[in-house]
Design a protein around this motif. Structure first.
Motif, short mmCIF file in Angstrom:
data_model
loop_
_atom_site.label_atom_id
_atom_site.label_comp_id
_atom_site.label_asym_id
_atom_site.label_seq_id
_atom_site.Cartn_x
_atom_site.Cartn_y
_atom_site.Cartn_z
N TYR A 1 9.65 -5.67 -5.67
CA TYR A 1 8.81 -4.62 -6.23
C TYR A 1 8.92 -4.66 -7.75
O TYR A 1 9.88 -5.17 -8.31
CB TYR A 1 9.20 -3.25 -5.68
CG TYR A 1 10.58 -2.77 -6.10
CD1 TYR A 1 10.75 -1.98 -7.25
CD2 TYR A 1 11.72 -3.07 -5.36
CE1 TYR A 1 12.00 -1.53 -7.64
CE2 TYR A 1 12.98 -2.64 -5.75
CZ TYR A 1 13.11 -1.86 -6.89
OH TYR A 1 14.33 -1.43 -7.29
N SER B 1 4.36 -1.42 -7.71
CA SER B 1 3.63 -2.32 -6.83
C SER B 1 4.60 -3.36 -6.30
O SER B 1 5.78 -3.37 -6.66
CB SER B 1 2.46 -2.98 -7.58
OG SER B 1 1.75 -3.83 -6.71
N ARG C 1 0.83 -1.21 0.00
CA ARG C 1 0.00 0.00 0.00
C ARG C 1 0.86 1.26 0.00
O ARG C 1 0.53 2.24 -0.67
CB ARG C 1 -0.92 -0.01 1.23
CG ARG C 1 -2.05 -1.04 1.13
CD ARG C 1 -3.07 -0.83 2.24
NE ARG C 1 -2.47 -1.09 3.56
CZ ARG C 1 -2.45 -2.27 4.14
NH1 ARG C 1 -2.95 -3.33 3.51
NH2 ARG C 1 -1.92 -2.43 5.33
N THR C 2 1.97 1.25 0.74
CA THR C 2 2.84 2.42 0.77
C THR C 2 3.45 2.68 -0.60
O THR C 2 3.46 3.83 -1.09
CB THR C 2 3.95 2.20 1.80
OG1 THR C 2 3.36 1.97 3.09
CG2 THR C 2 4.86 3.42 1.87
N ILE C 3 3.97 1.65 -1.24
CA ILE C 3 4.58 1.81 -2.57
C ILE C 3 3.55 2.29 -3.57
O ILE C 3 3.79 3.23 -4.35
CB ILE C 3 5.21 0.48 -3.02
CG1 ILE C 3 6.42 0.13 -2.13
CG2 ILE C 3 5.66 0.56 -4.47
CD1 ILE C 3 7.59 1.06 -2.26
N GLU C 4 2.37 1.65 -3.60
CA GLU C 4 1.37 2.01 -4.61
C GLU C 4 0.81 3.41 -4.39
O GLU C 4 0.42 4.07 -5.34
CB GLU C 4 0.23 0.98 -4.59
CG GLU C 4 0.65 -0.39 -5.10
CD GLU C 4 -0.49 -1.38 -5.09
OE1 GLU C 4 -1.51 -1.07 -4.45
OE2 GLU C 4 -0.35 -2.46 -5.72
N THR C 5 0.76 3.87 -3.13
CA THR C 5 0.26 5.22 -2.86
C THR C 5 1.31 6.27 -3.23
O THR C 5 0.99 7.32 -3.80
CB THR C 5 -0.12 5.35 -1.38
OG1 THR C 5 -1.10 4.37 -1.06
CG2 THR C 5 -0.68 6.73 -1.08
N THR C 6 2.57 6.01 -2.91
CA THR C 6 3.63 6.99 -3.15
C THR C 6 4.00 7.05 -4.62
O THR C 6 4.27 8.13 -5.17
CB THR C 6 4.86 6.64 -2.30
OG1 THR C 6 4.47 6.51 -0.92
CG2 THR C 6 5.92 7.73 -2.42
N TYR C 7 4.02 5.90 -5.29
CA TYR C 7 4.46 5.85 -6.69
C TYR C 7 3.31 5.32 -7.56
O TYR C 7 3.43 4.29 -8.20
CB TYR C 7 5.69 4.95 -6.83
CG TYR C 7 6.87 5.41 -6.00
CD1 TYR C 7 7.71 6.42 -6.44
CD2 TYR C 7 7.11 4.83 -4.75
CE1 TYR C 7 8.78 6.83 -5.67
CE2 TYR C 7 8.18 5.24 -3.97
CZ TYR C 7 9.01 6.26 -4.44
OH TYR C 7 10.06 6.67 -3.68
N ASP C 8 2.18 6.05 -7.51
CA ASP C 8 1.02 5.59 -8.28
C ASP C 8 1.13 5.94 -9.76
O ASP C 8 0.36 5.42 -10.57
CB ASP C 8 -0.26 6.20 -7.70
CG ASP C 8 -0.22 7.72 -7.69
OD1 ASP C 8 0.88 8.29 -7.80
OD2 ASP C 8 -1.30 8.33 -7.57
N ARG D 1 2.65 2.31 -12.62
CA ARG D 1 2.70 2.47 -11.16
C ARG D 1 3.53 1.35 -10.55
O ARG D 1 3.58 0.24 -11.09
CB ARG D 1 1.30 2.46 -10.56
CG ARG D 1 0.51 1.20 -10.85
CD ARG D 1 -0.91 1.29 -10.35
NE ARG D 1 -1.67 0.10 -10.70
CZ ARG D 1 -1.70 -1.01 -9.98
NH1 ARG D 1 -1.01 -1.08 -8.84
NH2 ARG D 1 -2.41 -2.05 -10.35
#
Length: 479
Positions: free
Chosen positions: A97, A89, A23-30, A87
């Motif tokens: 990742y 993920s 969730r952190t990766i997908e929110t920061t690097y969407d 994005r």
């Protein structure tokens, strides 16, 4: 052993930690754009593409789903330099990742790209791209100014969308959007609108054109156009190219739209929505507060729900890995079984099987010879037991008892009488002897039979009650 000191650190399972990182990766690097060289490129049977994007220091795993792969204008090959957008993920199954790419194009290192990067750095250093210079768009503009070609589809799309959403006045400044003279005409349109006064001056500007190559979109990268957009006192919306195209005017505009139709949607609201909002705000304060609470609750629930694509993305990738591993494992198992079958077949001979069959047939014949006398003895024993049981049954049956002078007495209902107290005067009785049945009637005097109405050889006409068949008593009972 001494116990470790207590800690406030929350214990997480591996899945929980992987989900939090995801969730952190997908929110920061969407939404990211990556440039590099394609390494390993694999197109799975499902149509999804798995590729490595690398440079001289790092490697990035990437995934592109079947629908996006089918829209690629080129064939991805190892060694090709590309620009990929998508994005980031995490694939929890392998703790790595990856980039889920939605778009990919070849990255030619030509003179235009080098010049564009140099100009972008120069203007960024001057602060033209800073967010602090962005002007807010008017909520309900009275006039919209458009700088574009008068013959293209852009102006038709903008007019059609504004007419559907909220009809306002639209002023067109004709300008070329491609070629050597396009940059000067675009600059003139932006500055000309800003030079208007009174009611003729637009409240918001739209500068746009359709998609194209970097050469086609180059007028919107010219420094005079970028500076004119930056110096515009009227809020400006850029709608140049498609969503994946990037020009320098996008960085200085106050808002960027992916398409000309999207620019019209940003410029004006929906009239019907505004009328509905006005009507709703005329309601009581309690209803307005309740609606706001429900709206915030719905938004909170929606923000916690993962997208459908996110839910099935990991399963898609796992399925591809399992498919590849299953095929390899099946091939290896089949080869191993072939070898084992060949070895077993080489050891099989018919002679041992024939010998076993002859031995079994001989043993069966010997058993049959020994079993015949024993079976005959068993049959004789069972006959003797059956004869003895038949004799005992005959001796204990109630017919034998009747032959010794006893009788069975029944009332009109056919029930067997066991006591004289149950007999009433005038009642008709049926008496069963060894050779037949007679009927009798009870007169005065307890239990005395004074008159016979029938005999064993000639039976009287049965009364309705006696016409019912008498139930025979069980074998071995007297009554």
């Amino acid at each position: 052993m001494s116990e470790p000191p207590p800690s406030n650190v929350v214990e997480l399972s591996v899945s929980e930690l992987a989900g939090a990182l995801k969730r952190t990766i997908e929110t920061t690097y969407d939404h990211v754009r990556v440039r590099g060289e394609l390494g390993r490129v694999t197109i799975a049977r499902s149509g999804h593409m798995y590729a490595d994007i690398k440079d001289d220091k790092a490697v990035l795993n990437s995934v592109m789903w079947k629908g996006s792969v089918q829209r690629l204008p080129f064939k991805p090959e190892e060694g090709l330099e590309v620009v990929a957008e998508g994005r980031l993920s995490i694939y929890a199954g392998r703790s790595n990742y990856q980039l889920i790419a939605d778009f990919m194009r070849p990255a030619g290192a030509g003179a235009l790209m080098a010049l564009l990067e140099e100009r972008k750095k120069k203007l960024a250093a001057e602060g033209l791209f800073d967010d602090r210079h962005k002007k807010p768009l008017p909520f309900l503009p009275r006039t919209v100014g458009v700088v574009t070609s008068p013959t293209g589809a852009v102006i038709r799309d903008i007019l059609h969308r504004i007419r559907e959403r909220f009809p306002v006045r639209v002023i067109l400044w004709p300008a070329l959007v491609q070629g050597d003279r396009a940059a000067a005409q675009i600059e003139a349109g932006i500055r000309g609108f800003n030079g208007m006064e009174d009611d003729d001056r637009p409240d918001v500007l739209i500068v746009g054109r359709g998609g194209g190559s970097i050469e086609d979109l180059w007028p919107f990268n010219e420094e005079n156009v970028v500076r004119a957009a930056f110096e515009s006192e009227i809020p400006l919306i850029s709608a140049v190219g498609h969503e994946t195209d990037t020009t320098l005017i996008n960085f200085v505009s106050d808002a960027r739209a992916p398409t000309p139709t999207g620019a019209a949607e940003i410029a004006v609201p929906v009239r019907s929505d505004l009328m509905m909002a006005i009507d709703e705000r005329a309601q009581s304060l309690t209803r307005a507060l309740s609606r706001r609470v429900r709206h915030d609750a719905d938004r909170l629930r929606a923000s916690r729900l993962p997208r459908l694509e996110t839910l099935i993305a990991q399963k898609r990738q796992s399925l591809d890995y399992l498919d590849a591993g299953l095929r390899g494992g099946l091939s290896s198992a089949i080869k191993s079984k072939h070898i084992e079958l060949a070895r077993t077949g080489s050891r099989l001979r018919t002679d041992p099987l024939n010998k076993d069959a002859r031995d079994a047939r001989r043993r069966l014949l010997d058993t049959a010879k020994r079993a015949r006398p024993a079976l005959e003895r068993l049959i004789d024993t069972r006959k003797q037991r059956l004869s003895a049981a038949a004799n005992m049954l005959e001796a204990l049956s109630y017919q034998a008892t009747l032959a010794r002078g006893f009788a069975v007495v029944r009332n009109e209902e056919g029930a067997i009488l066991r006591s004289s107290k149950t007999v009433s005067v005038g009642e008709h009785l049926s008496i069963t002897l060894s050779d037949g049945t007679v009927d009798a009637a009870v007169t005065a005097g307890e239990g005395k039979l004074v008159r016979s109405t029938g005999s064993a050889s000639q039976k009287p006409k049965a009364s309705p009650a006696a016409s019912k068949p008498a139930k025979e008593p069980p074998q071995g009972n007297l009554f």
